[in-house]
Design an enzyme around this catalytic site. Structure first.
Site, PDB file in Angstrom:
ATOM      1  N   GLU A 108       0.838  -1.326  -0.191  1.00  0.00           N
ATOM      2  CA  GLU A 108       0.188   0.094   0.261  1.00  0.00           C
ATOM      3  C   GLU A 108       1.466   1.776  -0.006  1.00  0.00           C
ATOM      4  O   GLU A 108       2.053   1.212   0.396  1.00  0.00           O
ATOM      5  CB  GLU A 108      -0.900   0.457   0.976  1.00  0.00           C
ATOM      6  CG  GLU A 108      -0.310  -0.303   2.508  1.00  0.00           C
ATOM      7  CD  GLU A 108      -1.188  -0.702   3.613  1.00  0.00           C
ATOM      8  OE1 GLU A 108      -2.019   0.305   3.680  1.00  0.00           O
ATOM      9  OE2 GLU A 108      -0.921  -1.454   4.168  1.00  0.00           O
ATOM     10  N   ASP A 165       2.425  10.325   3.482  1.00  0.00           N
ATOM     11  CA  ASP A 165       3.324  10.911   5.231  1.00  0.00           C
ATOM     12  C   ASP A 165       2.252  11.562   5.659  1.00  0.00           C
ATOM     13  O   ASP A 165       2.745  13.511   5.477  1.00  0.00           O
ATOM     14  CB  ASP A 165       4.460  11.482   3.416  1.00  0.00           C
ATOM     15  CG  ASP A 165       5.714  12.544   4.599  1.00  0.00           C
ATOM     16  OD1 ASP A 165       5.714  11.924   6.070  1.00  0.00           O
ATOM     17  OD2 ASP A 165       6.287  13.274   3.267  1.00  0.00           O
ATOM     18  N   CYS A 178      44.671  28.533 -16.591  1.00  0.00           N
ATOM     19  CA  CYS A 178      46.287  29.133 -17.588  1.00  0.00           C
ATOM     20  C   CYS A 178      47.187  30.056 -16.448  1.00  0.00           C
ATOM     21  O   CYS A 178      47.974  30.696 -17.054  1.00  0.00           O
ATOM     22  CB  CYS A 178      45.260  29.735 -18.635  1.00  0.00           C
ATOM     23  SG  CYS A 178      44.834  31.139 -18.005  1.00  0.00           S
ATOM     24  N   LYS A 196       2.554   4.535   1.241  1.00  0.00           N
ATOM     25  CA  LYS A 196       2.791   4.661   1.942  1.00  0.00           C
ATOM     26  C   LYS A 196       2.616   6.664   2.399  1.00  0.00           C
ATOM     27  O   LYS A 196       3.067   7.381   1.872  1.00  0.00           O
ATOM     28  CB  LYS A 196       4.821   4.788   3.378  1.00  0.00           C
ATOM     29  CG  LYS A 196       5.105   5.754   3.747  1.00  0.00           C
ATOM     30  CD  LYS A 196       6.419   5.019   4.550  1.00  0.00           C
ATOM     31  CE  LYS A 196       6.999   4.859   6.015  1.00  0.00           C
ATOM     32  NZ  LYS A 196       6.251   6.290   6.232  1.00  0.00           N
ATOM     33  N   CYS A 255      37.859  33.710 -15.307  1.00  0.00           N
ATOM     34  CA  CYS A 255      39.527  34.282 -16.013  1.00  0.00           C
ATOM     35  C   CYS A 255      39.598  35.185 -16.704  1.00  0.00           C
ATOM     36  O   CYS A 255      38.693  35.435 -17.911  1.00  0.00           O
ATOM     37  CB  CYS A 255      39.377  32.761 -16.663  1.00  0.00           C
ATOM     38  SG  CYS A 255      41.949  32.933 -17.672  1.00  0.00           S
ATOM     39  N   CYS A 298      41.876  31.493 -22.814  1.00  0.00           N
ATOM     40  CA  CYS A 298      42.339  30.461 -21.377  1.00  0.00           C
ATOM     41  C   CYS A 298      41.997  29.078 -22.436  1.00  0.00           C
ATOM     42  O   CYS A 298      40.828  28.459 -22.243  1.00  0.00           O
ATOM     43  CB  CYS A 298      41.884  30.526 -20.279  1.00  0.00           C
ATOM     44  SG  CYS A 298      41.295  29.688 -19.124  1.00  0.00           S
ATOM     45  N   LYS A 340      11.151   2.573   0.555  1.00  0.00           N
ATOM     46  CA  LYS A 340      10.488   4.421   0.165  1.00  0.00           C
ATOM     47  C   LYS A 340      11.530   4.749  -1.148  1.00  0.00           C
ATOM     48  O   LYS A 340      12.362   3.768  -1.772  1.00  0.00           O
ATOM     49  CB  LYS A 340      11.245   4.806   1.377  1.00  0.00           C
ATOM     50  CG  LYS A 340      11.195   5.377   2.976  1.00  0.00           C
ATOM     51  CD  LYS A 340      10.441   6.173   3.385  1.00  0.00           C
ATOM     52  CE  LYS A 340      11.195   7.605   3.754  1.00  0.00           C
ATOM     53  NZ  LYS A 340      11.640   7.082   5.132  1.00  0.00           N
ATOM     54  N   TYR A 369      -4.765   2.088   7.695  1.00  0.00           N
ATOM     55  CA  TYR A 369      -3.825   1.091   7.316  1.00  0.00           C
ATOM     56  C   TYR A 369      -3.922   0.197   8.270  1.00  0.00           C
ATOM     57  O   TYR A 369      -3.422  -1.838   7.774  1.00  0.00           O
ATOM     58  CB  TYR A 369      -2.646   1.285   7.099  1.00  0.00           C
ATOM     59  CG  TYR A 369      -1.669   2.631   7.729  1.00  0.00           C
ATOM     60  CD1 TYR A 369      -1.801   2.114   9.007  1.00  0.00           C
ATOM     61  CD2 TYR A 369      -1.682   4.180   7.834  1.00  0.00           C
ATOM     62  CE1 TYR A 369      -0.826   2.630   9.851  1.00  0.00           C
ATOM     63  CE2 TYR A 369      -1.086   4.475   9.081  1.00  0.00           C
ATOM     64  CZ  TYR A 369      -0.674   4.074   9.578  1.00  0.00           C
ATOM     65  OH  TYR A 369      -0.196   4.513  10.481  1.00  0.00           O
ATOM     66  N   CYS A 423      43.817  32.141 -12.663  1.00  0.00           N
ATOM     67  CA  CYS A 423      43.477  31.060 -12.936  1.00  0.00           C
ATOM     68  C   CYS A 423      44.047  29.574 -13.012  1.00  0.00           C
ATOM     69  O   CYS A 423      45.127  28.908 -13.802  1.00  0.00           O
ATOM     70  CB  CYS A 423      42.633  31.028 -14.483  1.00  0.00           C
ATOM     71  SG  CYS A 423      42.239  29.591 -15.765  1.00  0.00           S
TER      72      CYS A 423
END
Ligand code: IVH
Length: 682
Positions: free
Chosen positions: A114, A118, A430, A116, A443, A448, A333, A247, A427
């Site tokens: 069934e 929350d 480079c 679940k 940069c 680069c 789950k 349930y 950088c």
């Protein structure tokens, strides 16, 4: 980890978990998500498994719920309200089956599955057919008496439903159950358990009203349901649209299976899960789990998995309880979108636009079935705001296809040797100095190597030139060997250039050369996308192509004209305008043309009933997928926008429309249903 370190870690984890459990169970508050807390508990559980000598009776792994609140009367549960062990994978499910089968050799059984829900667990006691008590789970042994609040929930019968003698459901039950039902309606105690929850729509409506009144909002429907049940004024509970789904039937009415319990509860007037069913084997259980995850977003309420249990009650009982939960039941789950792990290092990645992004190198962790080893830290300010340090235990989030991110630091787990990070001044690729633009460091070198590589990955990707067989690895090799330094070089590659490279042979080299050559004929929208203009993604590129119809027109468009496209604002408009006024870029376009790139301009249909109109879509459509609807609108001359503004002409609403619908109403934008849209495009 040494034994001493494990002991320290266990102590810290216990403290942190207890703190969050107290917040959650006693104060109805939440600072970190369930998934994150589960992940911490799991770490503790694993450590305790490894070092059982460190398990103490006060460990969160050794108990069931939180303390009951002081303000309610206490109710002792005759039969404890236990919890369910969570599992997340098919393997864990198979392991469970193997484990129980060993304990009850030769025993035949089915599974009952069934949804679940929350929400929060509630026990209901009926005496002589009348509701006399409703209580929360509390710590599993003692709960809180919330009868007066429970009585306000309309889906809970105050008096058990008396079935008519000929009722179909009643007749499906065994004669001895039928007579037990008759008896219990008149005399004796009956206990039923189930979940109190709130529908998502009701939750959203409630939060919106709270916001309007400047009052506190709730994080999710479960928090609101729990908060509404566990407060002292029943009038307030009554004003909250709570629901109940049963349930579990605790009282013995001669039922021998869980599926009979569901039928009995239904006969007695309770809502039970309509999706629930008996499964003959694990394949069927897995199919149900997959089905549930598919319909999950379409349901009116939140679910976080499915509950699977042995359907035969005698077998269920034989398996007994292990610690805090029955062996015969598992919560299967859905994969959580968050988990906790540790930051091993922080490195810096150079992006396509030259932006340097700090990236956390993580101790590998599985999130939603995928192993995550890196997560973005966005920028310097983000790291400072969250105070992220190397060595920290953090919450990592991976939502949908989005890049995983570090969402929070669990500072209470710090050990003192975590190191602060420092943004580099050069950088990392480079060595050129970095310059700051807004929240980002970039940069300063336009040539680069790392930037060029990223631009190349983008250039050949699916929404761009879509060159199959040319992934990042091949591009790195080609660049490192000096065979290409710019996208236009790709079109001059020969089979002979490729064969000496790793992972290339005669055939694959030939295929790649062919794919490159075929990619030269390219639709205008894909061509625009491939140029790496900041802020111009797939959607904007399509809009530009459809609106202007040719590269020349886009090139010559004034900023104001560009901004006529709904999703192009000041910044992106300026980016596009400037891009086409940069000498280097114009030279790049010329080189592409010289290499034989041919742009296919969009076919503009003569019949353009939607010309100049801007549409926003919300909700599910029946006759189209989102993409199909968008394409149709574009084909007939209309534009698509992702958000509603006063410039929107029409908002098309499908099933379950979102907040855009509300916004359209507020702004007085014309709202049309799918059938009206169909008439427009006839
Ligand atoms: S059966 C031994 N069935 O999940 C406990 N529980 O994580 C038997 N829940 O405390 C509970 N939907 O609050 C069961 N269809 C369902 C459920 C369900 C939600 C909740 C319940 C329970 C918690 C355990």
């Amino acid at each position: 980890m040494s034994k001493k370190e494990a002991k320290q870690r266990i102590e810290k984890l216990k403290k942190v978990i207890n703190y969050h459990r107290y917040l959650y169970h006693v104060l109805d508050k939440q600072e970190i998500s369930d998934a994150a807390l589960d992940s911490l508990k799991h770490e503790l559980y694993l450590l305790e498994q490894k070092y059982p000598e460190f398990i103490t009776p006060d460990s969160p792994t050794q108990r069931i719920g939180g303390k009951p609140l002081e303000k309610f009367e206490k109710i002792k549960h005759k039969i404890p309200m236990l919890s369910i062990e969570d599992i997340f994978t098919e393997e864990e499910l198979q392991d469970w089956e193997e484990y129980i089968k060993k304990l009850i050799p030769g025993e035949k059984f089915d599974y009952f599955v069934e949804l679940k829900l929350d929400g929060l667990a509630i026990s209901l006691i009926y005496k002589d057919g009348i509701l006399v008590c409703g209580s929360t789970r509390g710590d599993g042994k003692t709960g809180e008496d919330v009868t007066n609040n429970i009585k306000t929930i309309e889906s809970i019968p105050l008096k058990l439903h008396i079935p008519k003698p000929g009722e179909k459901l009643l007749k499906e039950l065994k004669p001895e159950i039928q007579s037990s039902i008759k008896k219990i309606l008149k005399k004796g105690k009956l206990e039923i358990r189930g979940e109190v929850f709130m529908n998502i729509k009701d939750f959203n409506r409630f939060n919106e009203e709270q916001k309007k009144m400047g009052k506190e909002t709730y994080a999710n429907p479960r928090n609101l349901a729990a908060g509404s049940i566990r407060q002292l004024d029943p009038k307030l509970t009554a004003s909250r649209p709570l629901r109940f789904m049963a349930y579990d039937l605790i009282t013995d009415l001669h039922q021998s299976t869980h599926s009979e319990e569901h039928k009995i509860m239904k006969v007695l007037g309770f809502k039970t899960d309509d999706h629930a069913k008996v499964c003959k084997n694990l394949d069927e259980v897995i199919a149900f789990w997959k089905y549930a995850s598919k319909i999950r977003d379409k349901l009116e309420f939140q679910i976080d998995g499915v509950v699977v249990q042995i359907n035969q009650n005698d077998v269920f009982k034989k398996l007994k309880v292990a610690g805090k939960s029955p062996r015969a039941i598992r919560a299967l789950k859905f994969a959580p979108k968050e988990s906790t792990t540790r930051i091993l290092d922080i490195v810096f990645q150079v992006g396509r636009t030259g932006v340097i992004t700090p990236v956390a190198v993580l101790r590998p962790v599985k999130i939603g079935g995928v192993t995550v080893t890196r997560a973005t830290l966005h920028n310097e300010d983000y790291i400072k705001k969250l105070d992220i340090r190397i060595g920290d235990t953090v919450i990592v989030r991976r939502a949908g296809d989005v890049i995983p991110e570090v969402a929070k630091v669990i500072t209470d787990l710090r050990e003192g040797n975590e190191t602060k990070f420092k943004m580099p001044s050069e950088c990392p690729a480079c060595g050129s100095p970095l310059k700051k633009e807004g929240a980002y460091w970039k940069c300063s070198n336009p040539n680069c190597g790392a930037v060029l590589k990223r631009k190349l990955y983008h250039f050949v990707s699916k929404p761009g030139f879509d060159i199959i067989g040319l992934g990042p690895k091949a591009i790195n090799q080609l660049m490192d060997q000096g065979l290409i330094s710019d996208p236009t070089d790709l079109f001059y590659l020969t089979k002979g250039d490729l064969i000496p490279l790793e992972r290339f042979a005669e055939k694959s080299a030939e295929n790649l050369v062919k794919a490159i050559s075929e990619s030269k004929k390219i639709p205008l929208s894909k061509f625009i996308y491939s140029l790496s203009i900041e802020g111009v993604g797939e959607e904007t590129a399509i809009d530009l192509a459809n609106y202007f119809g040719s590269l020349e027109k886009i090139k010559n468009a004034k900023k104001e004209e560009l901004m006529k496209i709904p999703d192009i604002g000041e910044v992106v408009g300026e980016n596009i305008y400037n891009w086409f006024r940069d000498k280097k870029n114009l030279e790049f376009l010329r080189k592409l043309e010289n290499a034989g790139v041919q742009i296919i301009t969009p076919k503009i249909k003569k019949h353009q009933p939607l010309k100049g109109k801007t549409f926003v879509l919300t909700g599910e459509l029946e006759n189209f997928t989102r993409e199909e609807a968008k394409e149709k609108i574009r084909e007939l001359g209309g534009n698509i926008s992702s958000s509603v503004s006063k410039n929107t002409d029409y908002v098309i609403i499908g099933k379950n429309p979102g907040s855009k619908y509300k916004k359209a109403k507020n702004l007085g934008v014309k709202i049309i249903k799918e059938n009206e849209f169909l008439k427009m495009i006839k």
